[in-house]
Scaffold this active site. Structure first.
Site, short mmCIF file in Angstrom:
data_model
loop_
_atom_site.label_atom_id
_atom_site.label_comp_id
_atom_site.label_asym_id
_atom_site.label_seq_id
_atom_site.Cartn_x
_atom_site.Cartn_y
_atom_site.Cartn_z
N ASP A 123 28.43 24.67 27.15
CA ASP A 123 27.99 25.28 25.89
C ASP A 123 29.15 25.44 24.91
O ASP A 123 28.95 25.50 23.70
CB ASP A 123 27.38 26.67 26.13
CG ASP A 123 26.56 26.79 27.40
OD1 ASP A 123 26.85 26.06 28.36
OD2 ASP A 123 25.66 27.64 27.46
N ASP A 137 31.77 32.75 22.77
CA ASP A 137 30.68 32.42 21.84
C ASP A 137 30.96 32.82 20.40
O ASP A 137 30.04 32.89 19.58
CB ASP A 137 29.37 33.02 22.34
CG ASP A 137 28.84 32.22 23.52
OD1 ASP A 137 28.98 30.98 23.50
OD2 ASP A 137 28.30 32.82 24.47
N1 GLY Z 1 24.92 29.52 25.70
C1 GLY Z 1 24.02 30.20 26.58
C2 GLY Z 1 22.72 29.54 26.69
O1 GLY Z 1 22.52 28.43 26.21
O2 GLY Z 1 21.83 30.15 27.26
#
Ligand code: GLY
Length: 398
Positions: free
Chosen positions: A176, A115
């Site tokens: 994601d 992330d």
């Molecule tokens: N990227 C983690 C979520 O969307 O909860």
């Protein structure tokens, strides 16, 4: 890109109905932006030296340090607020937070995951783009180096979670990640070194091949064998089950594949984003705000306003990139407007104590019962990003 067997888009069931909805006026959108900025002002004192937690508790975000995957969203909101208002108070708070992102990187504080794009695009890349802050540029480039270390060449993916020696997470990519890849593309642009972009290109190709199902829905996560590179199978983490379609994952897919097209000019990416968009739009409740998993289309299942806000940005990105001849292009623009209008009219939390979120009715993690029917900080960010996209010519921080 090696083309997957391209599956036709589902026909868009509500194209006509959505296109005929009266679009909110510019004044109305500006008034909603003012509402969001007022909420940012309410929270500025609490969240300059601290950050909001990923999701609220009773509508109020607990204050945390720079330790979560979500810290960039609040800083990104400050940059958006600065862009639309020109008010130095937002820039001062954002600049202060950018320094905290440097300390986080130097201290290696919870950066063993993919992330880094969410974290560093919305804080340091934004600072570089808006103010020419060279330290922020260098921090973001170093963050891209850390992200690149997660690239598994045999599998051709960026591993999402866990220490790379953790067998439970080995070879796992997640939808994601599409929003983390822009950091790599940006790093290639500023350094002139293709290594970042070529890892992102390969990851995107693998995601197209394996995370997207034949019907245009998506797995949340997908395991590859890191040693042989062979596909293993899809598994949900935050969705209803392995065969369902987690709404936020689908929204990350629409936005991420459409954004990838900025960096990898392959029209197949837009067609894919459109296929995902139609799957998403065909499974919305009457007010166009999705339930937390697309297997559900109405009460009693909670909505996820944050997924709706992400999808609105993705639809706008898609509508802006598709050729005028595309049959659904105007419907994507109209659907994004309708979603944003509904969020502004019916999903704003009332202004209350400092720390109160912007959008009600988000869901962070239903299987673990975290942040259910609460504000989620990425939902607030993407809501403001969508409003900005609708009211000005905007250069993304992504
Ligand atoms: N990227 C983690 C979520 O969307 O909860």
């Amino acid at each position: 890109m090696p083309t997957p067997d391209f599956r036709a888009r589902e026909p868009l069931l509500r194209r006509r109905e959505v296109c005929l909805r009266p679009a909110p006026s510019r004044e109305r959108l500006q008034a909603v932006i003012a509402e969001v900025l007022a909420r940012i002002d309410d929270n500025l004192a609490v969240f300059t030296h601290a950050f909001p937690a990923p999701s609220s508790v009773g509508g109020v975000y607990p204050a945390i340090g720079n330790v979560e995957w979500t810290n960039g969203f609040w800083t990104g909101m400050l940059w958006l607020a600065y862009e639309v208002s020109g008010e130095p108070r937002y820039r001062e708070a954002a600049d202060r937070q950018v320094r905290s992102f440097r300390l986080r990187l130097d201290g290696r504080v919870n950066i063993d995951h993919h992330d880094l794009g969410f974290l560093y695009s919305l804080s340091c890349v934004a600072a570089w783009k808006l103010t020419g802050d060279a330290d922020a540029r260098d921090t973001a480039r170093e963050a891209a180096d850390v992200l690149l270390r997660r690239y598994l060449p045999t599998a051709g993916i960026i591993q999402a979670w866990g220490d790379l020696s953790d067998p439970g997470q080995a070879g796992r990519m997640i939808i994601d990640c599409n929003l983390n890849l822009p950091l790599l593309y940006w790093a290639s642009r500023i350094t002139g070194d293709r290594k970042y972009a070529s890892a992102a290109d390969t990851h995107i190709e693998q995601a197209v091949r394996y995370i997207v199902r034949a019907d245009g829905s998506t797995f949340h996560t997908y395991f590859m064998d890191p040693k042989s590179g062979a596909p293993v199978g899809g598994k949900t983490h935050q969705g209803y089950d392995d065969s369902s379609c987690w709404a936020r994952g689908q929204a990350w897919g629409i936005a991420g594949f459409a954004l990838a097209h900025r960096n990898k000019a392959d029209p197949a990416l837009l067609q894919l984003a459109a296929q995902l968009a139609n799957y998403f739009l065909n499974r919305l409740p009457e007010d166009l705000i999705c339930c937390w998993d697309l297997v559900f289309t109405g009460p009693p299942h909670p909505r996820d306003s944050s997924a709706a806000a992400i999808a609105a940005c993705g639809l706008l990105e898609l509508a802006g990139a598709l050729p005028p001849s595309d049959p659904d292009r105007t419907a994507y623009q109209a659907a994004a407007l309708a979603i944003v209008d509904t969020l502004g009219a019916h999903y704003l939390l009332p202004r209350a104590e400092p720390g109160t979120g912007v959008l009600a009715h988000g869901v962070y993690h239903m299987p673990n019962r975290i942040g259910v029917d609460e504000a989620c900080i990425w939902g607030d960010y993407f809501f403001l990003e969508a409003l900005v996209r609708l009211t000005r010519d905007w250069e993304p921080y992504w």
